[in-house]
Write a protein that holds these residues in place. Structure first.
Motif, PDB file in Angstrom:
ATOM      1  N   THR A 221       2.250  -0.635   4.084  1.00 52.05           N
ATOM      2  CA  THR A 221       1.603  -1.830   4.608  1.00 52.05           C
ATOM      3  C   THR A 221       1.612  -2.925   3.546  1.00 52.05           C
TER       4      THR A 221
ATOM      5  N   GLU B 110       0.129  -6.366   2.085  1.00 46.84           N
ATOM      6  CA  GLU B 110      -1.080  -7.189   2.095  1.00 46.84           C
ATOM      7  C   GLU B 110      -0.881  -8.401   1.194  1.00 46.84           C
TER       8      GLU B 110
ATOM      9  N   SER C 152       7.556 -11.015   5.203  1.00 48.78           N
ATOM     10  CA  SER C 152       6.091 -10.899   5.315  1.00 48.78           C
ATOM     11  C   SER C 152       5.401 -12.114   4.721  1.00 48.78           C
TER      12      SER C 152
ATOM     13  N   PRO D 259      -9.244  -4.249   4.617  1.00 50.54           N
ATOM     14  CA  PRO D 259      -8.206  -3.798   5.563  1.00 50.54           C
ATOM     15  C   PRO D 259      -8.638  -3.891   7.019  1.00 50.54           C
TER      16      PRO D 259
ATOM     17  N   ASP E  56      -4.635  -6.995  -2.886  1.00 48.63           N
ATOM     18  CA  ASP E  56      -5.191  -5.661  -2.669  1.00 48.63           C
ATOM     19  C   ASP E  56      -6.704  -5.677  -2.512  1.00 48.63           C
TER      20      ASP E  56
ATOM     21  N   GLY F  91       2.276  -7.098   7.613  1.00 47.30           N
ATOM     22  CA  GLY F  91       3.410  -6.381   8.185  1.00 47.30           C
ATOM     23  C   GLY F  91       3.638  -5.066   7.470  1.00 47.30           C
ATOM     24  N   HIS F  92       4.749  -4.430   7.744  1.00 48.57           N
ATOM     25  CA  HIS F  92       5.069  -3.122   7.155  1.00 48.57           C
ATOM     26  C   HIS F  92       6.484  -3.162   6.596  1.00 48.57           C
TER      27      HIS F  92
ATOM     28  N   SER G  35       0.824  -1.198   0.000  1.00 52.47           N
ATOM     29  CA  SER G  35       0.000   0.000   0.000  1.00 52.47           C
ATOM     30  C   SER G  35       0.862   1.253   0.000  1.00 52.47           C
TER      31      SER G  35
ATOM     32  N   ALA H  49      -6.177  -9.226   6.866  1.00 48.07           N
ATOM     33  CA  ALA H  49      -5.406  -8.020   6.567  1.00 48.07           C
ATOM     34  C   ALA H  49      -4.048  -7.994   7.252  1.00 48.07           C
ATOM     35  N   ASN H  50      -3.117  -7.266   6.615  1.00 46.38           N
ATOM     36  CA  ASN H  50      -1.871  -6.807   7.198  1.00 46.38           C
ATOM     37  C   ASN H  50      -0.875  -7.930   7.489  1.00 46.38           C
TER      38      ASN H  50
END
Length: 466
Positions: A362, A364, A389, A371, A367, A379-380, A358, A376-377
């Protein structure tokens, strides 16, 4: 795929025992006119048999057929031999575990305000991705792929971050050459603000764009509107006139909502008559702006009837040479088995073939994932690499989905359908009911048509689908 002739009693077919690799539970049969379809519901491999084999189907599970009359021994042996020769009933399915696709959501900003937008949540801010973050994601994706990578430029509206697109494209091409990676770059745009610079850069550097339009002005302008509520079709029309050679190399993608769920044939004809090469759909998902109202939701009954009408027109030859992807994607999976379409196989591409980054970094699995939902998520990018991830607990949970244990357990079409999209379903233990109904209809009609004639295969060839 294969057609076989009836066997004769003189042919020497073997008698088998139940210790062989053949697993009768994998094989389902369906009468298709004067033929019998045998389908391996795990691998998607199939063939048409003469209908006389139907009488021998129940004998496949027998421990021994030696006590049966000679005719039945020969017929059941012939059936087993044919299935095994075509790898039906034996483990032969492909495995998908290679990362090959990165979605870069370059911006949260958009120059229009589609009423149903799945990507814009309450509280979102219209910001672009940082250049360093984008290049880090690209480098990690190139390092983590197995020699082939597709980057999809997305948003928001990605052309609002055009300078970033140029930087990412040039850097990605250079890094791919240095690593010996085959790189393709795609993008999705509303085609509202194109300039000669954008057209020329896309041509020179091989960016293949898809255009989001929901139909003619009357249909499109119901929900695809500016932030002031004005319709957007006119701007697509203007750019089609301004850059006809460029635009007519772009495929069209329409979101299916209550505004057009009964008008699939009309949509396909509209974009064909404009000279576009293909038309595809995306079924409305009630997240983002669409989360708070049911007025956008398509009606399953209307959609199924409209798909059948569209299918009839394809079979009749009306769309030869024009890729009607809401039909072709089912036909391709039936003919070739599960593979390139990561949304139509039991090993879904989310967190496997695919990762999405994103605008804020972030990571995912896909897409389309809600969220705010349980998928969702991963990691970053500031604290995890893409590779890390992909090995996270959340990613492993997503890859653990087994729709065969859900309502798909006895479905003949499981291999070529895949159990429907888990992002639309909402979690790994759910089935997307409307998509299930659509798959049941599509594969039933396709298999009947292919059993009867080569018309659909000729259509597929006319669209240069391999």
């Amino acid at each position: 795929m294969a057609d076989v002739q009836p066997v004769t009693a003189a042919e020497p077919f073997p008698i088998w025992n139940n210790t062989a690799r053949f697993d009768v539970a994998r094989v389902h049969f369906l009468r298709r006119g004067g033929k019998l379809l045998a389908m391996d519901r795990r691998s998607g491999k199939w063939l048409f048999l003469p209908a006389e084999y139907e009488a021998a189907v129940r004998l496949l599970a027998a421990e021994s057929v030696e006590a049966l009359p000679a005719r039945w021994r020969v017929l059941s042996g012939a059936l087993r031999d044919l299935l095994e020769r075509h790898q039906i009933g034996t483990p032969s399915e492909r495995s998908f575990d290679s990362f090959n696709t990165l979605i870069l959501k370059l911006t949260k900003a958009c120059n229009i305000g589609c009423a149903y937008c799945y990507d814009w949540e309450s509280g979102d801010k219209a910001r672009h991705m940082d250049t360093g973050l984008a290049l880090r994601a690209v480098a990690q994706a190139l390092d983590g792929c197995a020699g082939k990578l597709c980057i999809i430029l997305h948003g928001g509206e990605p052309t609002l971050a055009w300078d970033l697109i140029e930087k990412v494209t040039l850097a990605a091409r250079l890094m791919a050459r240095q690593r010996g990676v085959a790189l393709s770059i795609l993008g999705q745009t509303n085609m509202m603000r194109w300039t000669p610079r954008m057209v020329e850069f896309s041509r020179r550097h091989g960016i293949a764009w898809g255009i989001s339009v929901d139909g003619s002005a009357e249909i499109n302008d119901q929900f695809r509107v500016t932030h002031e509520g004005r319709g957007t079709y006119r701007r697509f029309e203007e750019n089609l006139a301004r850059y006809p050679d460029f635009v007519k190399r772009c495929g069209v993608l329409s979101t299916i909502t209550a505004a057009n769920d009964s008008k699939l044939l009309q949509l396909a004809r509209h974009f064909r008559d404009l000279g576009m090469p293909s038309w595809d759909w995306s079924l409305f998902q009630p997240i983002g702006r669409g989360r708070t109202t049911s007025s956008f939701a398509f009606d399953a009954g209307r959609l199924l009837a409209a798909w059948s009408e569209l299918f009839d027109a394809v079979v009749a030859g009306e769309f030869d040479g024009f890729a009607v992807r809401p039909v072709l994607k089912y036909l391709q999976n039936f003919v070739r088995g599960p593979g390139g379409n990561m949304c139509m196989r039991s090993e879904c591409g989310a967190a496997r073939d695919l990762l999405s980054v994103s605008h804020d970094g972030t990571i995912e699995a896909c897409d389309c994932i809600d969220p705010g939902g349980p998928l969702a998520n991963l990691g970053h990018l500031s604290t995890l690499t893409l590779a890390e991830s992909r090995q996270s607990a959340a990613a492993r949970r997503i890859r653990s989905r087994d729709a065969d244990r859900l309502g798909c357990g006895e479905c003949i079409w499981y291999a070529v359908c895949g159990g429907t999209c888990m992002a639309h379903a909402g979690d790994i233990d759910r089935i997307w009911g409307e998509a299930c109904q659509l798959s049941l209809l599509a594969f039933d009609r396709i298999s009947e048509s292919v059993a009867e004639s080569d018309r659909l295969l000729a259509y597929r060839a006319s669209c240069r689908i391999q």
